[in-house]
Every structure is written in C-alpha cells, then in structure tokens.
Scaffold this active site. Sequence first.
Site, PDB file in Angstrom:
ATOM      1  CD  GLU A   1      77.656  63.958  45.041  1.00 39.45           C
ATOM      2  OE1 GLU A   1      77.191  64.817  45.824  1.00 39.45           O
ATOM      3  OE2 GLU A   1      76.925  63.275  44.288  1.00 39.45           O
TER       4      GLU A   1
ATOM      5  CG  HIS B   1      76.076  69.299  45.404  1.00 42.26           C
ATOM      6  ND1 HIS B   1      74.999  70.062  45.019  1.00 42.26           N
ATOM      7  CD2 HIS B   1      75.716  68.006  45.143  1.00 42.26           C
ATOM      8  CE1 HIS B   1      74.031  69.267  44.548  1.00 42.26           C
ATOM      9  NE2 HIS B   1      74.455  68.015  44.605  1.00 42.26           N
TER      10      HIS B   1
ATOM     11  N   GLY C   1      73.946  57.548  44.793  1.00 43.72           N
ATOM     12  CA  GLY C   1      75.280  57.544  44.191  1.00 43.72           C
ATOM     13  C   GLY C   1      76.325  58.099  45.157  1.00 43.72           C
ATOM     14  CB  ALA C   2      78.245  60.393  45.776  1.00 47.99           C
TER      15      ALA C   2
ATOM     16  CG  ASN D   1      77.815  64.330  53.729  1.00 51.17           C
ATOM     17  OD1 ASN D   1      76.630  64.521  53.871  1.00 51.17           O
ATOM     18  ND2 ASN D   1      78.325  63.167  53.340  1.00 51.17           N
TER      19      ASN D   1
ATOM     20  CD  GLU E   1      70.984  67.496  44.105  1.00 52.72           C
ATOM     21  OE1 GLU E   1      71.791  67.294  43.179  1.00 52.72           O
ATOM     22  OE2 GLU E   1      71.299  67.311  45.306  1.00 52.72           O
TER      23      GLU E   1
HETATM   24  N1  PHE Z   1      72.418  65.087  47.197  1.00 47.83           N
HETATM   25  C1  PHE Z   1      72.958  63.906  46.597  1.00 47.83           C
HETATM   26  C2  PHE Z   1      73.469  64.327  45.225  1.00 47.83           C
HETATM   27  O1  PHE Z   1      72.740  64.736  44.373  1.00 47.83           O
HETATM   28  C3  PHE Z   1      72.016  62.791  46.394  1.00 47.83           C
HETATM   29  C4  PHE Z   1      71.475  62.156  47.632  1.00 47.83           C
HETATM   30  C5  PHE Z   1      70.205  62.445  48.061  1.00 47.83           C
HETATM   31  C6  PHE Z   1      72.238  61.256  48.328  1.00 47.83           C
HETATM   32  C7  PHE Z   1      69.682  61.847  49.185  1.00 47.83           C
HETATM   33  C8  PHE Z   1      71.727  60.652  49.437  1.00 47.83           C
HETATM   34  C9  PHE Z   1      70.444  60.939  49.879  1.00 47.83           C
HETATM   35  O2  PHE Z   1      74.589  64.359  44.949  1.00 47.83           O
HETATM   36 ZN    ZN Z   2      73.408  66.463  43.688  1.00 47.68          ZN
END
Ligand code: PHE
Ligand code: ZN
Length: 850
Positions: free
Chosen positions: A292, A295, A255-256, A259, A314
């Site tokens: 996102e 995070h 999904g996204a 970073n 997560e």
């Molecule tokens: N970490 C991302 C999320 O939960 C998911 C993700 C994992 C995206 C692996 C790309 C690769 O928002």
């Molecule tokens: Zn996530």
Amino acid sequence: MKDASPTTVYLKDYEPFGYLVEDVHLTFRLAPNATRVLSRIRFAPNPATKTRDFFLNGENVTLISAKIDGAGVAPEITADGLRLEDAPDAPFTFEAEVEIDPAENTALEGLYMSNGMYCTQCEAEGFRKITYYPDRPDVMATFTVRIEGDLPVMLSNGNPAASGEGWAEWHDPWPKPSYLFALVAGELVAHEDRFTTASGRAVDLNLWVRPGDEHKCAFGMEALKKSMRWDEEVYGREYDLDVFNIVAVDDFNMGAMENKGLNIFNSAAVLASPETSTDANFERIEAIIAHEYFHNWTGNRITCRDWFQLCLKEGLTVFRDSQFTADMRSAPVKRISDVIDLRARQFPEDQGPLAHPVRPESFQEINNFYTATVYEKGAEVIGMLKRLVGDEAYAKALDLHFERHDGQACTIEDWLRVFEDATGRDMSQFKRWYSQAGTPRLSVADSYENGTYTLTFRQHTPPTPGQDQKAPQVLPIAVGLLGQNGEEIVPTTLLEMSEAEQSFDFPNMAQRPVPSILRGFSAPVVLEQCWDAERTAFLLAHDTDPFNRWDAGRQLARESLVAQITEGAAPDASYLDGIATLVSDEALDPAFRALMLSGPTQSEIAQILHERRHTPDPDAIFTSAEALGDAKAARLEHLLPAIKDATEIRAPYSPDADQAGKRALWSAALSLETRLDGGAAATAAFESADNMTIQLAALTCLVRAGADEDALAAFEAQWKDDRLVMDKWFAMQIAATAPENALPRARHLTEHPAFDLKNPNRFRAVIGAFAMNHAGFHRADGEGYDFLAGWLITLDAKNPQTAARMCAPFQSWTRYDADRRASMKAALERIAATPDLSRDMSEMVSRLLA
Ligand code: PHE
Ligand code: ZN
C-alpha cells in the site's frame, strides 16, 4: 452468449471525460442513517475532447439540491447518475447536496460503518455511492474535505488543515482520482511515530486502531518505516505529505487500500502480536503495508487511465512488494512461496473459464477483475521485463517512467514506451503478455552431438475464452548446466525465446550436461519436460538454483502421487530418500527445508490428472496424499528428533525470517511426528505454546489427526474475545479436517453465535475455508456445492463483491466426473436463477457456465 450485454464496457471504447475538474470541496455532516454530503466542484471544458456530456456517476445517493454557478438546477436523475443537458461550455462551479445511509451499507463500498466507525472504500467505483462525480480514474483533482460530526477522530486524505470542536478539515495538495478518496471517523487511538525522508521532510506516522488493539501496532509501524526507507533506496521514491495515516477496520472486503495519505486496512492485514499472529501473518502484514505504501508512487502519483489498465499499478506494485520482501527476508524462499501461490491461484484461473488477459479488454463489473491474473501474473510480467532488459536498464526505465508520467493517468502503452525509449528495445511482441490470456506451455528436448549440447524449446498456449489463436510470446528462459558429478559447468544463462520453436546451442561441452531449466521460475509457464525420474532426483540433490531444487522435489512428489493414484504404485522411494538428505542438511536454510517437506496441493493433483486424461477422484487424491505423508513420516522418523532439537524454538519470540524459518521446519517435523504418535507431541506443543505460530501449528496437527476436541474447546475459551484469532479457529478446523467432517463442521459453525455473515473475514473463515478442503468440498453427493452456492446467494444480497470473489472454487468444475460436473453446474444454475442477483455475481456465473 456472443451478443454483448448492454452493460459490458470495452477498452476500445475509451473516451476522455468532457470536463476537467480543477478542485473539489466536500463537506460531510455525519449521521449513521442520514449523512449529508455537500460538494462544490469546479469544472472546465476538457480541451482534449469535443464531447461535452455532463454526466456524473451516482448510485444510492439522494439528491437534495444542485446548483450551477450558484443558481439552482434540476438535473435528470437515473439509477446510475445525473445528467445536465445544458451544462456550460466554459468553466463553472457545480454544487450538490446529497444524502446517504452509511449504516445500511453492507456492501462495504462507498461510506459505511464498521463497529460504530465511519469509513470509506472507493476503489474501483465506490465514490459514486458518496456523491455525484465523474467517478473515473483519469479525472484527477485536488480535494479539500470538511468533516462535521461528534467523533474524537476524523480523518481524510492529505494534510490536516484546521479543526475545532466537532469538525476537522483536510487538504490534499496532490491531484488524485476519486477512487483514492478516503474518510474515517470514530473512536480511535493512534500508535505514533515519525519518519524523516531522504530530503529531510519530517512525516508524522499514525496507525489508528480501536481502543484495546494498541498492543498490536508496533510491528506494522516498523514495517511502514522499512518500506519508506526501502522505496527511497531502491526506487528513489520519497513520501510527499506531512502525515501518513493507516487505519485498521474490522469489516473490509479486501486486504487493504492505498488511499492517498490515508491507507485503510483490513485489521487482519495490519494488527499483529506474537500471541495472536502467526509468522505467516507477520510476513503478510509486512508485505501488505509495503504494497500500500508503494502505491503512493505506483498508483497514486502515477495512476491508471481507465480500469482496464489496473495491472499498471497492481502488477508493478506487487512486483515491488515482492522485491521488498526478498530483501527483508530470504529471496529464494520468497520466490518459491510466490510460485506456490501463482500455481495455486493464477494457473487455475488462466486455464479455466475465467481466463482473461493481464489487461482485460471488457468487463461488466470491474470488481471481478481484482484477480490473481491482474495482480500476480501482472507482477510476473514485470519480473520478465526486468530479466530481459537487465537490472540497470530496468532502473533507467523506471526513472524515466516517474519523470515522464508523474501526475498522469496512464496506459500499458505508456509503460512499455518508457522501456522502448530507455532501452531502444522493441516491445511489440512482449506486449502479448498483456493481451493474450492463458498459461503458455513450454516443452523442451535436448541433444548432444560433437561436443555441442542443444536445447530445443516449443511454446504453445491453449485457447482461452474468446481467444482461439495464440501467437508466440517472448520467454526469458534461465538455464544452467550441471556436470555428471553435480558440479555447475554453465552458470545461469538467460535464453530469450520469441519463436514458436527455437533451439539454443552450447558448444564445447566435454560431456553431456544435465540441464536445469527455467531457473528461478524465469517465466510464468508450465514446463513440460519428458519425465525423467533419475534426472529430477539428480537436480533435487545437486541443483545450485534453489527454486529448481525445490521444484525437483515437487515434481517427484507429484509423479509419485499420480503413479499411486493411476497405477496403485507405492510412494516413490527416490523422492523420500532425496527429501531425507535435504531436510537433515544443516547447511540449508530451515525455511527452505520446510518448503521441501510440503507436498503439492490436492487441487494441483486434480489438475495434473485431468491434463493426463484421467478423471480426478477427490477421495483417491486425498487417500494418496495421506499415504505419501505417512510414508514420509516413516522414512524421516529417525531424523525428526534431531531436526526439532536443532531449531531451538524456545528462544524469546521474534517474527524475523530466521526464527520463522526454524518454526516452520519444527512445525513440519511435528506434523510428521503426529502421523506416528497420534498427537501426543502435538498436544504437548499445544499446551506449552507461548506464541500463535506454534499454538496454531499444533492445533492443526491435532485437527488432521482427528484428536482435536479438547484442544479446539480450549483454544476457543482462550481466544473467544479476539476476532482475528477466532477467524483462524473457524477456518482451520474446517480446512484441515478429514473430508467427511468438512461439511458437517462448516454447517455446524454457521450456527455458532460468532458466525457473522456481514463480516467478510468471518464469512471467508467458514465458507471460504470449506471450499479449501478439496475432497470435502467435492463430496460425491454434491452437497458441498449446494452449501457453497446457498451461502453465496445469501451473501450476494448484502455484499456482492465478496460473494462474487468466492465463486472461484467452481472454476475447475469441468475437470471432474459426470456426476460432480452435473452437481456443480446445477449449483451454478441455481445461483444464476436467483432473482435480483448482483451484476458482480451474474457476470461471474455466466462466465463460469459459458
Ligand atoms: N487497490 C487495493 C490494493 O491492491 C486493493 C483493493 C481493491 C482494495 C478494491 C479494495 C477494493 O492494494
Ligand atoms: Zn495494490
């Protein structure tokens, strides 16, 4: 297979890296087939460990040169990295120049190209495809990045530092693990805005898209600003850079991605306009933007020590985004939707061959553990924690978490210790939620004697792969009691169960109450109550808890379907009557009423039949679900015009929850009406629709009715240039068509000129949608299984991550009849026997066949 294969990684083997990284300088000389990456990394011995193995991960990178403190070295190169035997036991600078090939990167991990645009995906282990590095989340460093290329927009993490003709530099002051690194370069345009944080920092916000998509940005930007404000107000978390960039890319596996300062989104998860996006898309986009963004604190500032701790970021972040959606929209509707999703995706996982704990203890390929268990059950675990300690203590614990662990890479032990220290509560038994796989089954019996009402619960978790014995878990059970006339006599009370069997007394009850158990779905368990049709109908009519009221309807529908299938019974009249009363109750939220009208999925019915020792017959399930739908339409026929009139879907479109709820109810009514008029009303709605929600709802009705030929052609002609809308066109006509059409349609659409194996959204829209057509996928001749297996094999050679994630439809293979089981097993064995299968796919298939 008892013996661990050599590539299995275990939680118990964790060891810190022998060196700390102080800072990282990267220079990218972009070229589609030969990008050069120059790195300069300052290492220092890690005082926390004595092992000094200087091994840097690296895959698909060609080393041009390497130096230590300016002097050339010749490291040993293997398929997965680089090793220097005599690295100094003192601080030193490592430099390397490598070459990579982004244009040939179809796995979409590392640096790759999407429609001429460079972009990266590094979680979990993609950075090692960019350069040699200790690619593990517990190595945190500050990054300075210089991008050289002939592209108008060149972005990386952090704040812009300097730029000139053909180059740009970025500096990220916050130490981060390599999985949060990102780079984007291409011809992009920004939708710009600004946000001032609570403490007065002005933040530039940019949503970068391809020219032509500018009109699809406004909603995402508003969602971002709401998320930023919400995180300040509810969690006291402020943004910490001068700029926040979001980029939409068409080719993306998930999904996204969060970073640091540069979130990268699958365009389907961010671009929205009323003409091209449904209400459900808008809601999902708002939630993913929030996810996102959240995070930034739960994931980035506080990250994971190792990938076994993935749920630390997560589970918590999904929980936070659910809270956000509940606040922005309707809390009960959000809760019901989350449970529908949990039961549809996480329960089958937890109850099948892929079951694993929220915190797994081993893996071969970490990409295979971005699962509903880690994410959604992980969020349920946080919800239970909050319920058990209470809102105030939860807030106190979270404050302590942020204060104590900011800048660290943490474990679940750290997380639970915060709760112990903030509340004085012992979390050792609660921790089993992280270590035991499987869905607990909770059964309940009641008695009433001398004015005391007693509820007795038993919990039991069936064995899962590698875990034969389960110990009792802490279950927060929210209970309310209703009087015989439907009045609430004991409001929602939290019972805390910790034993295998436990009783709770309610004294001084003048009458025998009717219990409403597991209100708000207070724990992710399967509730086994002695089936009592009358009590369930009573709860459907009277429960004050919206979740349990909805669930009572679901149970009645489920039991009706089971009786239709196993006894040839007619659709249950008490269910139909109950629904009729509810859907015409204008005091209730339209979104809630729409949810009341939806029935259990066919896959859910297959699971129930299997549990009750009936072999599920997918065709019989489909036929009974149709019969129940037809009976519902007949029973509600006289109410449909009033329901549709009252929802005023003609108001100028806005994606808010209020309007969306009305459209959901209107569409549910239209779908029943289509069962009565063969598609006349749906055709009219399709032709006059001015937004995608109604247009797609009407088209779905026509596909279900088999009256879709003209509408599908018209839709395609209208939307052929919009990829995201065309994904809906592909997916819906396969998922919603009659079972016998599903495979021919899916096959036919793989020959459509717009079918593109390399675009994950499009691949899922065709191949993934096919597996969602339950009876179509489970055709008796087994050709559905072969079709899926064949395409997964083809995709695996290009994009293992997406291919492996799409094995899930096979996870319930053991529940069907001998012929289907044999066909599914053969399909899985065909995948397993494919030469050069990816690690992702071979792990999935071997778990499915174990
Ligand atoms: N970490 C991302 C999320 O939960 C998911 C993700 C994992 C995206 C692996 C790309 C690769 O928002
Ligand atoms: Zn996530």
